[in-house]
Design a protein around this motif. Structure first.
Motif, PDB file in Angstrom:
ATOM      1  N   THR A 222       0.832  -1.199   0.000  1.00 60.22           N
ATOM      2  CA  THR A 222       0.000   0.000   0.000  1.00 60.22           C
ATOM      3  C   THR A 222       0.868   1.251   0.000  1.00 60.22           C
ATOM      4  OG1 THR A 222      -1.765  -1.149   1.188  1.00 60.22           O
ATOM      5  CG2 THR A 222      -1.801   1.253   1.254  1.00 60.22           C
ATOM      6  N   TYR A 223       1.920   1.214   0.783  1.00 67.14           N
ATOM      7  CA  TYR A 223       2.830   2.347   0.878  1.00 67.14           C
ATOM      8  C   TYR A 223       3.512   2.610  -0.462  1.00 67.14           C
ATOM      9  CZ  TYR A 223       5.597   5.485   3.844  1.00 67.14           C
ATOM     10  OH  TYR A 223       6.150   6.574   4.454  1.00 67.14           O
ATOM     11  N   LEU A 224       3.975   1.541  -1.112  1.00 70.00           N
ATOM     12  CA  LEU A 224       4.622   1.690  -2.420  1.00 70.00           C
ATOM     13  C   LEU A 224       3.641   2.176  -3.479  1.00 70.00           C
ATOM     14  CD1 LEU A 224       6.976  -1.429  -2.651  1.00 70.00           C
ATOM     15  CD2 LEU A 224       7.635   0.960  -2.360  1.00 70.00           C
ATOM     16  N   LEU A 225       2.411   1.704  -3.410  1.00 69.85           N
ATOM     17  CA  LEU A 225       1.402   2.138  -4.375  1.00 69.85           C
ATOM     18  C   LEU A 225       1.162   3.630  -4.259  1.00 69.85           C
ATOM     19  CD1 LEU A 225      -0.654   1.352  -6.532  1.00 69.85           C
ATOM     20  CD2 LEU A 225      -2.305   0.869  -4.710  1.00 69.85           C
ATOM     21  N   ALA A 226       1.171   4.156  -3.024  1.00 69.02           N
ATOM     22  CA  ALA A 226       0.997   5.592  -2.824  1.00 69.02           C
ATOM     23  C   ALA A 226       2.162   6.368  -3.419  1.00 69.02           C
ATOM     24  CB  ALA A 226       0.871   5.884  -1.332  1.00 69.02           C
ATOM     25  N   MET A 227       3.379   5.859  -3.232  1.00 64.18           N
ATOM     26  CA  MET A 227       4.554   6.534  -3.788  1.00 64.18           C
ATOM     27  C   MET A 227       4.558   6.476  -5.303  1.00 64.18           C
ATOM     28  SD  MET A 227       7.511   5.230  -1.123  1.00 64.18           S
ATOM     29  CE  MET A 227       8.791   6.124  -1.985  1.00 64.18           C
ATOM     30  N   ALA A 228       3.985   5.404  -5.870  1.00 68.95           N
ATOM     31  CA  ALA A 228       3.976   5.241  -7.328  1.00 68.95           C
ATOM     32  C   ALA A 228       3.091   6.268  -8.023  1.00 68.95           C
ATOM     33  CB  ALA A 228       3.516   3.834  -7.688  1.00 68.95           C
ATOM     34  N   GLN A 229       2.267   7.007  -7.275  1.00 70.24           N
ATOM     35  CA  GLN A 229       1.410   8.015  -7.888  1.00 70.24           C
ATOM     36  C   GLN A 229       2.217   9.229  -8.347  1.00 70.24           C
ATOM     37  OE1 GLN A 229      -1.772   6.919  -8.240  1.00 70.24           O
ATOM     38  NE2 GLN A 229      -0.965   5.135  -7.154  1.00 70.24           N
ATOM     39  N   ASP A 230       3.407   9.408  -7.774  1.00 74.49           N
ATOM     40  CA  ASP A 230       4.243  10.545  -8.154  1.00 74.49           C
ATOM     41  C   ASP A 230       4.890  10.307  -9.507  1.00 74.49           C
ATOM     42  OD1 ASP A 230       3.639  11.781  -5.784  1.00 74.49           O
ATOM     43  OD2 ASP A 230       5.397  10.984  -4.734  1.00 74.49           O
ATOM     44  N   ASP A 231       5.108  11.390 -10.228  1.00 75.42           N
ATOM     45  CA  ASP A 231       5.771  11.323 -11.526  1.00 75.42           C
ATOM     46  C   ASP A 231       7.258  11.553 -11.303  1.00 75.42           C
ATOM     47  OD1 ASP A 231       6.445  11.242 -14.150  1.00 75.42           O
ATOM     48  OD2 ASP A 231       5.599  13.198 -14.674  1.00 75.42           O
ATOM     49  N   GLY A 232       8.040  10.499 -11.359  1.00 71.06           N
ATOM     50  CA  GLY A 232       9.463  10.617 -11.098  1.00 71.06           C
ATOM     51  C   GLY A 232       9.801  10.175  -9.690  1.00 71.06           C
ATOM     52  N   PRO A 233      10.969  10.576  -9.182  1.00 67.77           N
ATOM     53  CA  PRO A 233      11.371  10.183  -7.817  1.00 67.77           C
ATOM     54  C   PRO A 233      10.337  10.615  -6.796  1.00 67.77           C
ATOM     55  CG  PRO A 233      13.217  11.154  -9.004  1.00 67.77           C
ATOM     56  CD  PRO A 233      12.003  11.372  -9.856  1.00 67.77           C
ATOM     57  N   SER A 234      10.125   9.765  -5.808  1.00 63.70           N
ATOM     58  CA  SER A 234       9.092  10.032  -4.806  1.00 63.70           C
ATOM     59  C   SER A 234       9.680   9.954  -3.411  1.00 63.70           C
ATOM     60  CB  SER A 234       7.946   9.023  -4.941  1.00 63.70           C
ATOM     61  OG  SER A 234       6.992   9.192  -3.916  1.00 63.70           O
ATOM     62  N   SER A 235       9.273  10.897  -2.568  1.00 62.77           N
ATOM     63  CA  SER A 235       9.657  10.851  -1.162  1.00 62.77           C
ATOM     64  C   SER A 235       8.590  10.098  -0.400  1.00 62.77           C
ATOM     65  CB  SER A 235       9.800  12.264  -0.597  1.00 62.77           C
ATOM     66  OG  SER A 235      10.818  12.979  -1.277  1.00 62.77           O
ATOM     67  N   PRO A 236       8.982   9.257   0.565  1.00 61.04           N
ATOM     68  CA  PRO A 236       7.979   8.501   1.320  1.00 61.04           C
ATOM     69  C   PRO A 236       7.004   9.433   2.032  1.00 61.04           C
ATOM     70  CG  PRO A 236      10.190   7.655   1.722  1.00 61.04           C
ATOM     71  CD  PRO A 236      10.356   8.932   0.970  1.00 61.04           C
ATOM     72  N   PRO A 237       5.709   9.298   1.757  1.00 61.04           N
ATOM     73  CA  PRO A 237       4.736  10.159   2.420  1.00 61.04           C
ATOM     74  C   PRO A 237       4.424   9.640   3.817  1.00 61.04           C
ATOM     75  CG  PRO A 237       3.614   8.657   0.955  1.00 61.04           C
ATOM     76  CD  PRO A 237       5.098   8.396   0.788  1.00 61.04           C
ATOM     77  N   PRO A 238       3.905  10.507   4.698  1.00 63.88           N
ATOM     78  CA  PRO A 238       3.443  10.019   6.003  1.00 63.88           C
ATOM     79  C   PRO A 238       2.385   8.952   5.819  1.00 63.88           C
ATOM     80  CG  PRO A 238       3.522  12.408   5.944  1.00 63.88           C
ATOM     81  CD  PRO A 238       3.736  11.947   4.536  1.00 63.88           C
ATOM     82  N   LEU A 239       2.315   8.008   6.736  1.00 60.28           N
ATOM     83  CA  LEU A 239       1.385   6.884   6.582  1.00 60.28           C
ATOM     84  C   LEU A 239      -0.058   7.300   6.360  1.00 60.28           C
ATOM     85  CD1 LEU A 239       2.763   4.232   9.106  1.00 60.28           C
ATOM     86  CD2 LEU A 239       2.684   4.088   6.610  1.00 60.28           C
TER      87      LEU A 239
END
Length: 246
Positions: A222-239
């Motif tokens: 779930t966490y990776l899926l949220a990061m995959a929404q970004d276009d390009g490098p992604s910073s880990p979002p808060p849970l």
């Protein structure tokens, strides 16, 4: 491993008695005995090889590729050999190569404690200019021309990732060898390069991404899926934000 076996043949002998009376002879039969060399353990094989090498001031370097795919039985055999030979202060070294999953797979195994003392070396990304030169030179050595736009496509697809460099080069070469095997002068086309890149990406997903994702928990995915929404490098979002975005 056969090269490490000691150069000793099998032990054998033959016994064929005969009798002669008044110049008339005859055989009493024969017996042949042969004792084959018994299979050696890895530790014994390496020890015998080191006996020969160390006489000349040399040592033994053992390399192992794709270590993450090795069976536990093989790794236990290696661990046993390493621990015994190291305690005997033998002149040997091991080099393991593999995907990052190798660490999580083997470092937590109680039998593989010797790996925790190993010096890890992570391969960094290769500069794209070096990738371009390496691909062009390698294809040229096999009688193929990779230049211009096809070379740019191949180079950019690797992103400098060492394993991807291998995959892209191999799959483009395989397509060329299959589709142009009767051509004398071969130039890689844009279509050849794009097809090779697609095959390389599929291979990367099957051999690297897939196995890594299979070992993740539902929360990790779930966490990776949220990061995959970004276009390009992604910073880990808060849970909380990660779950909201999915």
């Amino acid at each position: 491993m056969d090269k490490m076996q000691p150069r000793k043949g099998n032990f054998s002998f033959s016994f064929e008695p005969s009798i002669s009376v008044m110049n008339v002879g005859g055989s009493l039969g024969g017996v042949h005995y042969e004792k084959s060399r018994m299979p050696l353990t890895l530790r014994e094989t390496m020890s015998l090889r080191l006996d020969e090498l160390e006489k000349h001031g040399n040592g033994l370097l053992v390399t192992m590729d794709e270590a993450q795919a090795a069976t536990r039985a093989d790794m236990v055999a290696i661990a046993t050999a390493v621990q015994h030979l190291t305690s005997e202060d033998r002149n040997l070294a091991f080099v393991f190569a593999g995907l990052p999953s190798m660490s999580s797979k083997w470092l937590n195994d109680n039998v593989m404690t010797f790996l925790r003392r190993a010096q890890p070396e992570r391969l960094s990304d290769v500069d794209l200019a070096e990738v371009s030169h390496a691909l062009a030179d390698t294809f040229q050595e096999t009688g193929m021309i990779l230049e211009g736009e096809p070379l740019r496509i191949a180079t950019q697809a690797t992103a400098g990732y060492p394993f991807m460099i291998q995959l892209v080069g191999y799959h483009i070469w395989r397509i060329i060898a299959r589709n142009h095997k009767h051509d004398t002068a071969i130039t890689v086309s844009v279509e050849d390069a794009e097809s090779g890149v697609q095959d390389a990406l599929s291979h990367l997903g099957d051999t690297v991404h897939g196995p890594e994702l299979d070992g993740l928990s539902p929360i990790d995915k779930t966490y990776l899926l949220a990061m995959a929404q970004d276009d390009g490098p992604s910073s880990p979002p808060p849970l909380p934000n990660a779950w909201a975005r999915t």
